[in-house]
Design an enzyme around this catalytic site. Structure first.
Site, PDB file in Angstrom:
ATOM      1  CE  LYS A 229     -12.150  87.346  64.248  1.00 48.99           C
ATOM      2  NZ  LYS A 229     -11.704  86.741  62.999  1.00 48.99           N
ATOM      3  NE  ARG A 263     -14.492  80.491  63.956  1.00 50.79           N
ATOM      4  CZ  ARG A 263     -14.040  81.100  65.042  1.00 50.79           C
ATOM      5  NH1 ARG A 263     -14.111  82.420  65.160  1.00 50.79           N
ATOM      6  NH2 ARG A 263     -13.503  80.409  66.026  1.00 50.79           N
TER       7      ARG A 263
HETATM    8  C1  9MG Z   1     -10.571  80.214  64.553  1.00 45.29           C
HETATM    9  N1  9MG Z   1     -10.952  81.511  64.018  1.00 45.29           N
HETATM   10  C2  9MG Z   1     -10.935  82.701  64.686  1.00 45.29           C
HETATM   11  N2  9MG Z   1     -11.335  83.685  63.868  1.00 45.29           N
HETATM   12  C3  9MG Z   1     -11.609  83.103  62.673  1.00 45.29           C
HETATM   13  C4  9MG Z   1     -12.050  83.572  61.439  1.00 45.29           C
HETATM   14  O1  9MG Z   1     -12.271  84.871  61.227  1.00 45.29           O
HETATM   15  N3  9MG Z   1     -12.227  82.704  60.439  1.00 45.29           N
HETATM   16  C5  9MG Z   1     -11.976  81.380  60.621  1.00 45.29           C
HETATM   17  N4  9MG Z   1     -12.172  80.565  59.576  1.00 45.29           N
HETATM   18  N5  9MG Z   1     -11.548  80.853  61.767  1.00 45.29           N
HETATM   19  C6  9MG Z   1     -11.370  81.727  62.781  1.00 45.29           C
END
Ligand code: 9MG
Length: 284
Positions: A229, A263
């Protein structure tokens, strides 16, 4: 079932260790992997299944499938298009692999059809705020990820503002968790997510990471998504391709503060980092 296990539509996750969720975006325009699984308006089945096999061999515990790009400035996807992308992918994967799939969606119809096709977690960046989303999720009886976001992806990074980011995000998530419980979702099925990068400046994101323990102390599980990010790019002054190490550093800080789910785009590298973290945790 022990409270060290999370049951997701018939498949189990081991909560005695951190769980790695590999990202599979079925979109033409996601910020890091957009377009890789999607060719000429259709899912590229061969590439998708090869990618799934690779993520599983690298140790992914969960695969997160999304049909709507959520990067800043992304445009909205029509329901039929989202259904076609997500439900097709869930079907293709679950026919071949016994893996927990989470569906990244805010649409009750996509939730329903995906869980019927074998998905085991609902991951909603809008925290089940759309009409009928909470009741649908409760009926489906799968764990839910409730994420915080200020605004909508199309505009969220224009001028995010908070008086006290930590307490505002905390109040929002607690209030959404209460709504879920009122609808019949069990506490153990609620996973909170601070929503790094969703309507937040660099300082907001850094403050949230610093204070993550205030969230992991709550009686819910926590998921962190920071992979590749812009907060990493802003600190390191590096483009998206060069943010792996920065993301791993944040991932381990998140585990150290009590997060249970990560994630990520880079499954193999994250699994190695998690294994080292867990080895130290288990030492006498
Ligand atoms: C779909 N998506 C993109 N970034 C995300 C994040 O940080 N958390 C979650 N739960 N979904 C995300």
């Amino acid at each position: 079932m022990s409270n060290q296990t999370l049951t997701c539509n018939g498949l189990s996750l081991d909560l005695s260790k951190p769980n790695v969720m590999g990202i599979l975006n079925i979109t033409p325009d996601s910020f890091f992997d957009g377009g890789q699984l999607f060719r000429n308006g259709k899912i590229d089945e061969v590439v998708l299944l090869r990618r799934v096999e690779q993520m599983l061999s690298e140790g992914a515990d969960i695969l997160d499938i999304g049909g709507e790009s959520t990067r800043p400035g992304a445009s909205v996807v029509e329901l039929d298009e989202e259904l076609d992308r997500v439900v097709t992918a869930v079907n293709l994967i679950r026919k071949r692999f016994d893996v927990v799939i989470s569906v990244d969606t805010s649409s009750p119809e996509v939730m329903k059809q995906s869980v019927n096709a074998g998905a085991g977690i609902i991951n909603d960046i809008r925290a089940l705020q759309r009409e009928n989303a909470v009741t649908t999720a409760a009926e489906l009886k799968v764990p839910v990820v409730l994420m915080h976001m200020q605004g909508e992806p199309s505009t969220m990074q224009k001028a995010p503002e908070y008086t006290d980011i930590v307490s505002e995000v905390r109040s929002f998530l607690l209030q959404r968790a209460e709504q879920c419980k009122l609808a019949g979702i069990e506490s153990k099925h609620i996973i909170l997510d601070l929503g790094f990068g969703f309507g937040k400046t660099l300082n907001h994101n850094l403050s949230l990471m610093k204070h993550l323990s205030e969230f992991t102390q709550l009686p819910y599980l926590n998921l962190v998504g920071v992979s590749r990010k812009s907060m990493i790019g802003q600190v390191l002054n590096k483009p998206v391709e060069d943010r792996l190490v920065g993301g791993l550093s944040l991932a381990i800080q998140a585990l150290n503060k009590g997060a249970k789910f990560l994630r990520v785009h880079d499954v193999g590298e994250t699994v190695d980092a998690v294994k080292m973290f867990s080895a130290v945790e288990k030492a006498l």
